[in-house]
Design a protein around this motif. Sequence first.
Motif, PDB file in Angstrom:
ATOM      1  N   SER A  80       3.299   9.885   0.360  1.00  0.00           N
ATOM      2  CA  SER A  80       4.132   9.638   1.231  1.00  0.00           C
ATOM      3  C   SER A  80       5.678   9.761   0.701  1.00  0.00           C
ATOM      4  CB  SER A  80       4.019   8.031   1.270  1.00  0.00           C
ATOM      5  OG  SER A  80       3.806   7.377   0.268  1.00  0.00           O
ATOM      6  N   ASN A  81       6.005   9.581  -0.507  1.00  0.00           N
ATOM      7  CA  ASN A  81       7.321  10.066  -0.715  1.00  0.00           C
ATOM      8  C   ASN A  81       7.919  11.435  -0.655  1.00  0.00           C
ATOM      9  OD1 ASN A  81       8.245   7.601  -1.185  1.00  0.00           O
ATOM     10  ND2 ASN A  81       7.805   7.424  -3.297  1.00  0.00           N
ATOM     11  N   ALA A  98       0.761   3.709   6.015  1.00  0.00           N
ATOM     12  CA  ALA A  98       0.297   3.359   4.472  1.00  0.00           C
ATOM     13  C   ALA A  98      -0.528   2.130   4.764  1.00  0.00           C
ATOM     14  CB  ALA A  98       1.233   2.840   3.427  1.00  0.00           C
ATOM     15  N   ASP A  99      -0.081   1.167   5.602  1.00  0.00           N
ATOM     16  CA  ASP A  99      -0.610  -0.083   5.672  1.00  0.00           C
ATOM     17  C   ASP A  99      -2.055   0.231   6.428  1.00  0.00           C
ATOM     18  OD1 ASP A  99       1.160  -1.548   4.529  1.00  0.00           O
ATOM     19  OD2 ASP A  99       2.227  -2.153   6.267  1.00  0.00           O
ATOM     20  N   THR A 150      10.973   5.608   6.682  1.00  0.00           N
ATOM     21  CA  THR A 150      10.328   4.694   5.600  1.00  0.00           C
ATOM     22  C   THR A 150       9.289   3.611   6.264  1.00  0.00           C
ATOM     23  OG1 THR A 150      12.227   3.568   5.235  1.00  0.00           O
ATOM     24  CG2 THR A 150      11.579   4.968   3.527  1.00  0.00           C
ATOM     25  N   ARG A 151       9.859   3.030   7.327  1.00  0.00           N
ATOM     26  CA  ARG A 151       9.204   2.088   8.173  1.00  0.00           C
ATOM     27  C   ARG A 151       7.890   2.763   8.817  1.00  0.00           C
ATOM     28  NH1 ARG A 151      14.100  -0.689  10.964  1.00  0.00           N
ATOM     29  NH2 ARG A 151      14.956  -1.937   9.111  1.00  0.00           N
ATOM     30  N   PRO A 191       0.620  -1.032  -0.071  1.00  0.00           N
ATOM     31  CA  PRO A 191       0.035   0.169   0.043  1.00  0.00           C
ATOM     32  C   PRO A 191       0.922   1.278   0.181  1.00  0.00           C
ATOM     33  CG  PRO A 191      -0.456  -1.441   1.794  1.00  0.00           C
ATOM     34  CD  PRO A 191       0.753  -2.089   1.381  1.00  0.00           C
ATOM     35  N   TYR A 192       2.145   1.259   0.511  1.00  0.00           N
ATOM     36  CA  TYR A 192       3.049   2.165   0.388  1.00  0.00           C
ATOM     37  C   TYR A 192       3.515   2.394  -1.141  1.00  0.00           C
ATOM     38  CZ  TYR A 192       6.773   5.741   1.431  1.00  0.00           C
ATOM     39  OH  TYR A 192       7.469   6.789   1.518  1.00  0.00           O
ATOM     40  N   LEU A 202       6.299   5.356   7.695  1.00  0.00           N
ATOM     41  CA  LEU A 202       5.386   5.773   6.782  1.00  0.00           C
ATOM     42  C   LEU A 202       4.675   4.555   6.256  1.00  0.00           C
ATOM     43  CD1 LEU A 202       7.505   8.559   4.907  1.00  0.00           C
ATOM     44  CD2 LEU A 202       5.475   8.802   6.166  1.00  0.00           C
ATOM     45  N   SER A 203       5.675   3.332   6.127  1.00  0.00           N
ATOM     46  CA  SER A 203       4.835   2.230   5.567  1.00  0.00           C
ATOM     47  C   SER A 203       3.630   1.558   6.690  1.00  0.00           C
ATOM     48  CB  SER A 203       5.805   1.157   5.673  1.00  0.00           C
ATOM     49  OG  SER A 203       6.754   1.238   4.703  1.00  0.00           O
TER      50      SER A 203
END
Lengths: 423, 517
Positions: free
Chosen positions: B473-474, B463-464, B456-457, A154-155, B459-460
């Motif tokens: 997100s980037n 996102a999840d 990044t983790r 999803p990212y 942000l992941s």
Amino acid sequence: MDFDIIVVGGGLSGLISAAAAAEAGRRVCVVSCGTGDLLNFSGCIDLIAYHPGGSTRLGPTPAELMERLAAEIPQHPYTLVGKSGIERAIGFFKSLLPEGEYSGDIDRLIQLPTAIGTIKPTGLVPRSMAAGALDQGGEMLVVGFQGLRDFSAPYMAPNLAASLAEAQLSAVVRGETVAVDALSRHGGATVGALARRLEDEALLGIIAEKVRPLVGRASRVGFPTILGFMKDGPTRQCLEERLGARVFEIPGLPPSVPGQRLANHIQNALNRRGVCLMLGDRALGAQMEGQKCRSIRVARHGQITEMNARGFILATGGIRNGGLQAFRSGIREPLFGLPVRQPSGRGVWFRSSLFDPEGHPLDRAGVTANVDLHPVDEEGRILLENVRVCGRILAWQDPFKEKSGSGVAIATGYKAGTLSTME
Amino acid sequence: MEQTDVVIIGGGCVAAGIARDLSMRKIPCILLMQKDPAYGFISRCSGVLESGALHAVADPVAAREFYFENRIISRIAESFVEETDGLLVLLPGDDLEYISQLLQTLRQLGIPARRLSARKAMDKEPALAPEVIEAIAVPDATVNPYTLALANAHSASEHGAQLWIDCTVLAMLVEEGEVKGVHTRCQRTGEEIDIRARCVINAASANVSAIAAMAGIPLPLGFSKLSFVLTESRLTRGVVRRCQLPSLKGEVIVPSECQTILRTAPMEMLNLDHVAASPEEVDRIIEQAGQMVPSARETRAIRAFATIQTFLEIRRPSIPPAAYRGIVILDHGVKDGVRGFYTVLGGKLTTYRRAAQLASDAVCRRLGVSAECTTHRETLPKMEDLSTKATAGRMPSVTPFAQAPKPGDEIVCQCKKIYSSEIENSLVSPGPFGLGDIQHLTGAGIGSCQGGVCSTRILSILADKGMLPEDKSNKALREFLEERWKGVFPVAWGDCLREEELIRAIVMETFNLDHSK
């Protein structure tokens, strides 16, 4: 212990130089305190994707960019090796690996999706990633796993869709996360651990069952770098048969499984050529005789061993690997005490914007070499007659901006190894 | 529309302290914070509860106030104040007369101080340089400023105050020379709302002038800059500084839990747009600190940052403005003809409670409330309670301590051992969370890599959970890394630089993020 050639440094440039020297029948030893950056890198060989002069546009091929470097930066490692030398080096690199393991050349860039959904322009691509190339259109499915760290579909998927639109590429992307009981029981798996477990055919079957209903119209399916730890071929083929689509890996965060595979391939090639690998041993210093290095002192099994050779290759890496050391007072080369070309002071090492298109002055710091890859001083005088320098320690390159790190390692490593046989 | 008696604008200790003080006097109030309590000065502050000794010679009145408050905070915030003591050390070439003058002033002020020989000083603080001639031990203490602000906010909430985070004040409601409230926007929902109130207190530290301007009041301020270096490890037992007039050098070494903060003396502020520490300042801070504590030169620095101090241009004619440490409560009804509007200036971390009390007293006089201040008597919530008591309404709960991992948990931040469940726990209300918010709330990303790996983790995870605007997100990652870089590049050498080279290789070589929009 006597060798013809001692290579200090076991990263990509050191291993390639050792292979090149051994190819010519020399007795070669690699002394390395680590595996260099192979376990940190993406698995792709970045040749060069951007002109270092601040251009952010993608377009020219690596060959064209190398020609521009030759005209503009005579000291750049690529200029020192020359285009035909670079091509020979790439050919040699491929010859060390199983047939077809890496594809690509200096005449085109290959664009791959990354684990965070950006687009990575690169030069040579491992077979496991080839089907991810973004110049092919069609729908792609990206699969993540519940409980797998450092990869989130999803990212990635929405970011990649945005990147593709931005780059005017026609590929379409869809992300799905699957839950596999056998995996989630272990909770918090890393990519490496999962890659090992995917060598198990039963588990592969379970995963294929979960993914197959999600494939839909996708002609290719991307996974994190989990398609087998030592070998990706059998796992990938098995999944491709069961999913009815091409399968590829997506480069992501370290530790790198494709990097481990590449390191294994090259080490096998070195073993076949009878190269002595002293991995885990640290070179402490060098004994000089006039302008020549006679021997190096190596910390080995808790003792200090003196190692002689006719020629030496300095492939100790940049700041990241300790080939260069950064003090507040300046950058030093610790093994031979070679002069390091560098900005005038710490105040001008970096620009205040991380992504400044001009790059950071410190990134081009390093040891200056001549066309024979001998270290030279400011006036171009050879400092060490039987030492060649290769890889990230060389000045004038900017791998962060150019995306040239592994290409420079292979090109200069091959040249240093070949030339050292003249010692 | 909302209705309350008092609106307090600001997110630091003073603002939270006012909310606590007023609510303990049963006065309804709303604390309006621009971000969360960790934003702004609170995360750019060394965390010393001053004994007053530093300012005793230059400003004895303020020094006594510092000592008095130092004792109160040590009592009411016992569970998170560390009574480290402080040393004022004398090095060769320093003014020997100053030490006698200082000791005499401290005696007169009743601030306990002991003169220590070099050997005694070394016994107390083994990291001291052998060159130290002698030292004065004073009762300095340290506190995590974020925890202190948070504890005040939680206490205020328990007494009925409302805490609003991520709120920007857009306008001041002024009718016929009287403040009637504020017009504000919630950053998360975009919702705009009027808060009607009988009084408004401006405690917005660096933004006080901007807030005052919304009520049509010019508030010209002087600025000075402080630069800081955060190190990976703790170098000293207590606070260490030179025994000199603070305006001379004034570098301070402050232990901060397992890390150390090195700080400059206030510097003249030349460029307000550039509030960052430069490599040259970092080198100077480290050299100055290294003269007192040599290990400061060897330790790994992990971040540099800077902050602005504001002060009223002219207060007492005898004292240069930058040296004035006292508290000023401006009643704009008296001064500018805008009744019900107050500005708090000059509150330092040590004197935040006193500043809050004086501001609350002023408001109580206007509201005709006779209740006395009790904030010096009632202890603040304990640290462990801050993690469990979710505050009502608009403030997320907080996990200042690493919790035990749960089954299936994975480490997100390797430096500080923060698990994914802790990140998930911090996401209590939906909305466009920034990475910074989560890092403040969980402690992820404050270790040696400064969030370079775990961003990044995090942000992941967002996102999840579907909590990120999909393709942004980037952009968030880029912005975070750019902001982080400003704190990292001035300290990037040695091990810090080696780690930074790896982070940059991942971001730029593997991910090509510099070419992503």
